[in-house]
Design a protein around this motif. Structure first.
Motif, PDB file in Angstrom:
ATOM      1  N   UNK A  14       0.917  -1.493   0.013  1.00 52.64           N
ATOM      2  CA  UNK A  14      -0.570   0.380  -0.200  1.00 52.64           C
ATOM      3  C   UNK A  14       0.428   1.369  -0.287  1.00 52.64           C
ATOM      4  N   UNK A  15       0.352   2.573  -0.971  1.00 50.48           N
ATOM      5  CA  UNK A  15       0.762   3.437  -0.914  1.00 50.48           C
ATOM      6  C   UNK A  15       0.699   5.198  -1.952  1.00 50.48           C
ATOM      7  N   UNK A  16       1.666   5.332  -1.793  1.00 50.70           N
ATOM      8  CA  UNK A  16       1.288   6.749  -2.854  1.00 50.70           C
ATOM      9  C   UNK A  16       1.995   6.283  -4.002  1.00 50.70           C
ATOM     10  N   UNK A  17       0.669   6.312  -5.305  1.00 48.37           N
ATOM     11  CA  UNK A  17       1.624   6.717  -6.399  1.00 48.37           C
ATOM     12  C   UNK A  17       1.606   8.454  -7.107  1.00 48.37           C
ATOM     13  N   UNK A  18       2.511   9.520  -7.727  1.00 51.82           N
ATOM     14  CA  UNK A  18       2.404  10.377  -7.754  1.00 51.82           C
ATOM     15  C   UNK A  18       2.235  10.147  -9.290  1.00 51.82           C
ATOM     16  N   UNK A  19       0.841  11.089  -9.351  1.00 51.09           N
ATOM     17  CA  UNK A  19       0.768  11.586 -10.442  1.00 51.09           C
ATOM     18  C   UNK A  19       0.187  13.073 -11.141  1.00 51.09           C
ATOM     19  N   UNK A  20       1.078  13.640 -12.040  1.00 52.22           N
ATOM     20  CA  UNK A  20       0.445  15.327 -12.484  1.00 52.22           C
ATOM     21  C   UNK A  20       0.975  16.016 -11.154  1.00 52.22           C
ATOM     22  N   UNK A  21      -0.191  16.580 -10.261  1.00 53.85           N
ATOM     23  CA  UNK A  21       0.474  17.583  -9.564  1.00 53.85           C
ATOM     24  C   UNK A  21      -0.296  16.995  -7.889  1.00 53.85           C
ATOM     25  N   UNK A  22      -1.012  15.775  -8.479  1.00 54.86           N
ATOM     26  CA  UNK A  22      -1.480  14.513  -7.372  1.00 54.86           C
ATOM     27  C   UNK A  22      -0.228  13.266  -6.432  1.00 54.86           C
ATOM     28  N   UNK A  23      -1.041  12.460  -6.150  1.00 52.03           N
ATOM     29  CA  UNK A  23      -1.321  11.516  -5.477  1.00 52.03           C
ATOM     30  C   UNK A  23      -1.633  10.749  -5.534  1.00 52.03           C
ATOM     31  N   UNK A  24      -1.920   9.706  -5.643  1.00 54.67           N
ATOM     32  CA  UNK A  24      -3.130   7.998  -5.684  1.00 54.67           C
ATOM     33  C   UNK A  24      -2.407   7.390  -4.505  1.00 54.67           C
ATOM     34  N   UNK A  25      -3.538   6.769  -3.365  1.00 58.37           N
ATOM     35  CA  UNK A  25      -3.180   5.738  -2.063  1.00 58.37           C
ATOM     36  C   UNK A  25      -3.997   4.451  -3.595  1.00 58.37           C
ATOM     37  N   UNK A  26      -2.689   3.409  -3.173  1.00 57.28           N
ATOM     38  CA  UNK A  26      -3.606   2.414  -3.939  1.00 57.28           C
ATOM     39  C   UNK A  26      -2.471   1.013  -3.175  1.00 57.28           C
ATOM     40  N   UNK A  27      -3.740   0.204  -4.104  1.00 59.40           N
ATOM     41  CA  UNK A  27      -3.152  -1.786  -3.004  1.00 59.40           C
ATOM     42  C   UNK A  27      -2.931  -1.288  -4.104  1.00 59.40           C
ATOM     43  N   UNK A  28      -1.472  -2.799  -3.706  1.00 57.12           N
ATOM     44  CA  UNK A  28      -1.219  -3.873  -4.705  1.00 57.12           C
ATOM     45  C   UNK A  28      -1.461  -5.258  -3.611  1.00 57.12           C
ATOM     46  N   UNK A  29      -1.993  -6.557  -4.463  1.00 54.30           N
ATOM     47  CA  UNK A  29      -1.746  -7.468  -3.877  1.00 54.30           C
ATOM     48  C   UNK A  29      -0.690  -8.740  -3.906  1.00 54.30           C
TER      49      UNK A  29
END
Length: 274
Positions: A14-29
């Motif tokens: 689980x972590x944050x992925x940067x894209x453009x001007x923001x960051x997204x909360x991501x979960x990868x099993x």
């Protein structure tokens, strides 16, 4: 910040992925199974997929994320457009090192999934479209005003729910604009060619009845447009039409979504063998 399980049987990241001007909360099993990326409803969160993921099980690599300013952690942005959502899919897959994936989307996310599959035939193993991506000219001036009034009426309560992650950190105007843009994307002249261009196995799971904000038989008339899509494109078919309405389909009929995933992958294997 990231969190990575040390257990070989549960290598969840689980972590944050940067894209453009923001960051997204991501979960990868994680794991070595087929990657499935899930695209949420317009203002929904990745938690909506928990029953589908649990039913599909650990033989798959499940990747979920919260869109811009959704959920508890994804950050705000200056761009909440549909094109930004498509860039987010690519950014998440790139950050997790995934080249090919099955894309599954519900509601607004089904439109994202359909567009992504159409634009990336070499990367998409297939697409499952859950009660969305149905071409229909439902947006007119009266509907636009209805949408703006609805979100303005809800504007007093959404800030109260934001700390829970149940409502997005968008203003009423921004939410209305997103919904109105979707109406334009849904137009037959806009969405029809996108669906016609899909070459990977694609399956619809359709709900029944109404959804939040809809009236009468509006939703059923919109769903009826899928029949013509399937007639024009042999890669697309309806896997199931279930009893649940639009808002409850991932909770009550998640097994139909799971069946559609399995059906889509089976069709992909047959196609690859030719």
């Amino acid at each position: 910040m990231t969190k990575n399980s040390n257990s070989s049987t549960n290598p969840i990241w689980t972590g944050m992925v940067a894209v453009d001007d923001t960051a997204l909360a991501v979960t990868d099993t994680g794991g070595s199974g087929i990657a499935v990326i899930y695209c949420n409803g317009q203002f929904a969160t990745q938690g909506y997929w928990k029953r589908v993921i649990a039913e599909l099980g650990s033989n798959f690599r499940h990747i979920t994320f919260d869109e811009r300013a959704r959920g508890k952690k994804s950050q705000p942005s200056g761009d909440y457009s549909f094109e930004a959502c498509l860039r987010d899919v690519d950014a998440v897959l790139a950050a997790r090192g995934v080249e090919r994936a099955l894309v599954v989307g519900w509601s607004y996310g089904a439109f994202v999934a359909a567009h992504w599959a159409a634009r990336n035939p070499e990367r998409a193993l297939g697409a499952v479209l859950v009660d969305g991506a149905q071409p229909f000219d439902w947006l007119d001036e009266a509907m636009e005003q209805r949408i703006r009034k609805l979100f303005k009426r809800l504007s007093w309560i959404t800030p109260l729910l934001r700390p829970t992650g149940l409502t997005p950190r968008l203003s009423a105007v921004q939410q209305a604009d997103c919904n109105i843009e979707l109406g334009k994307i849904s137009l037959e002249r806009n969405l029809g060619p996108v669906l016609d261009s899909i070459t990977v196995p694609t399956r619809y799971v359709l709900a029944s009845g109404t959804s939040f904000g809809s009236h009468g038989d509006e939703q059923e008339r919109i769903r009826a447009g899928v029949d013509a899509v399937c007639e024009r494109n042999d890669s697309i078919s309806i896997s199931a039409k279930v009893a649940s309405n639009h808002d409850h389909i991932l909770r009550k009929d998640f097994r139909a979504v799971v069946d559609a995933v399995q059906e889509t992958l089976a069709a992909q294997e047959v196609s690859s063998a030719k």
